[in-house]
Design an enzyme around this catalytic site. Sequence first.
Site, PDB file in Angstrom:
ATOM      1  N   CYS A  85       0.831  -1.256   0.047  1.00 38.27           N
ATOM      2  CA  CYS A  85       0.022   0.018  -0.314  1.00 38.27           C
ATOM      3  C   CYS A  85       0.882   1.338   0.133  1.00 38.27           C
ATOM      4  CB  CYS A  85      -0.832   0.138   1.314  1.00 38.27           C
ATOM      5  SG  CYS A  85      -2.067  -1.422   1.195  1.00 38.27           S
ATOM      6  N   VAL A  93       0.334   4.270  -2.676  1.00 36.93           N
ATOM      7  CA  VAL A  93      -0.258   5.505  -2.451  1.00 36.93           C
ATOM      8  C   VAL A  93       0.933   6.716  -2.710  1.00 36.93           C
ATOM      9  CG1 VAL A  93      -1.011   6.923  -0.515  1.00 36.93           C
ATOM     10  CG2 VAL A  93      -1.656   4.488  -0.728  1.00 36.93           C
TER      11      VAL A  93
END
Length: 522
Positions: free
Chosen positions: A153, A157
């Site tokens: 993640c 991101v």
Amino acid sequence: MSQNIENIKSCYPLFEQDEYQNLFADKHAKYEEAHGDEKVREVFEWTTTQEYKDLNFSREALTIDPAKACQPLGAVLCSLGFEKTLPYVHGSQGCVAYFRTYFNRHFREPVACVSDSMTEDAAVFGGHANMNDGLQNALALYKPEMIAVSTTCMAEVIGDDLQAFTNNAKKDGFVPKDFPVPYAHTPSFVGSHITGWDNMFEGFCNTFTADKADYKVGSNGKLNIVTGFETYLGNYRVIKRMLTEMGVPFAMLSDPSEVLDTPSDGQYRMYAGGTTQDEMKDAPNAIDTLMLQPWHLVKTKKMVKETWGQPATDLSIPMGLEWTDDFLMKVSALTGKAIPASLELERGRLVDMITDSHTWLHGKKFGVYGDPDFVEGLVKFLLELGCEPNVILCNNGSKKWKKSMEKMLADSPYGQGSEVYVGHDLWHFRSLMFTNKPDFMIGNSYGKFIQRDTLAKGKAFEVPLIRLGFPIFDRHHLHRMTTLGYEGAMYMLTTLVNAVMEKIDSETMELGKTDYNFDLVR
């Protein structure tokens, strides 16, 4: 609270001792500020009702035990299937610890996987420096012949670009320019572990076959087999055995069956077996590539058809009787190889087993959850056995998958009362176990908590769990079993019918009251 060396107690016998029980009671009374037992029971009973189920299914902003894992987990498994390949996760250390322990607990094996340990500074400035140092250190310490990079993640991101990072790492001398570094962007917040497997396999294809060299479909006389996210190691072996018995040359593309099942002989093997780089480079020259779990191999299929120019023959997962027949007949049609007598005998034994056991399985209701291809194949086999899969849940199934399932169920007299749910989690499944109560549920180890809840309502409400799927943490060695082919159907049939008989035993144990049957004649 020390142990007595002469009488070591583990787990619940230890905690049943007075000193632990007094500690628990004191903690409960002084610190938990809990509701009383009567209120807890009242709320529990309410969560088993149709009213609560309706509320449960109306929630939108919360997932409770999603019945899936995240993309990088699948990418790591795909990478482990290649020879002397080190999975490398561009992200935080905690994510990799999760992936490794997840596989450790399922396969009971050490799992090689590294991280470049991104922290707060990388989240602000990007992880380029982490990638440079990580690739250089991984190559120097662990001496792989290939490093396969996926993301978590954090990297996604902030928008880290793996193509640029790996190219720059080679340009700046952190790894040799000719060193293969397949990569895939695998954001954890979309898709699931099966999506990650597909993305990572596409990364291997791009690394070794995307240049559209002088490929000639069929020139090597082989079939390619792509299993997808597959955690039953016996499934790799049974497919290879069947193809070998047919005399079919083949390449198993991503095969972790050796590295995840190494012997204990005094020699540690960080790398063992797996698909070679040469096999991957030669894959476009095969007759065709058969994808055993087509629902989640979307990018793989596109690569096979558009880049390799192969037909990518349609196939359902070869589970149960009919779909194993279909697999073997398609292999025979593609290669011109006859199905040998040995496999006909094996098929006949499966039919005999079904005949022996159908009276015990006919009409039994099952709740099923898991990944799309696995659930589809399992439900197909249950219908062949005369079972009724009345609740089917697949968090990572698509609407198209749901329609396909509903058609298959509608075509069988045993699927008329079935309900199919996609995008739902195990807390939804829990509600269904109370309101649509089947005789058994089939799924991974997490189902044991649902079984405990159904039992807490009363013995008559218990829905026993049959462990088939991934992960299996609370039983040993089931990952070595097989669910594919006739052999896999035999294993699943044995598991299912003996679970039925075990339940019958548990219900007829009371001497002189429920012991109606002569128990040794079944």
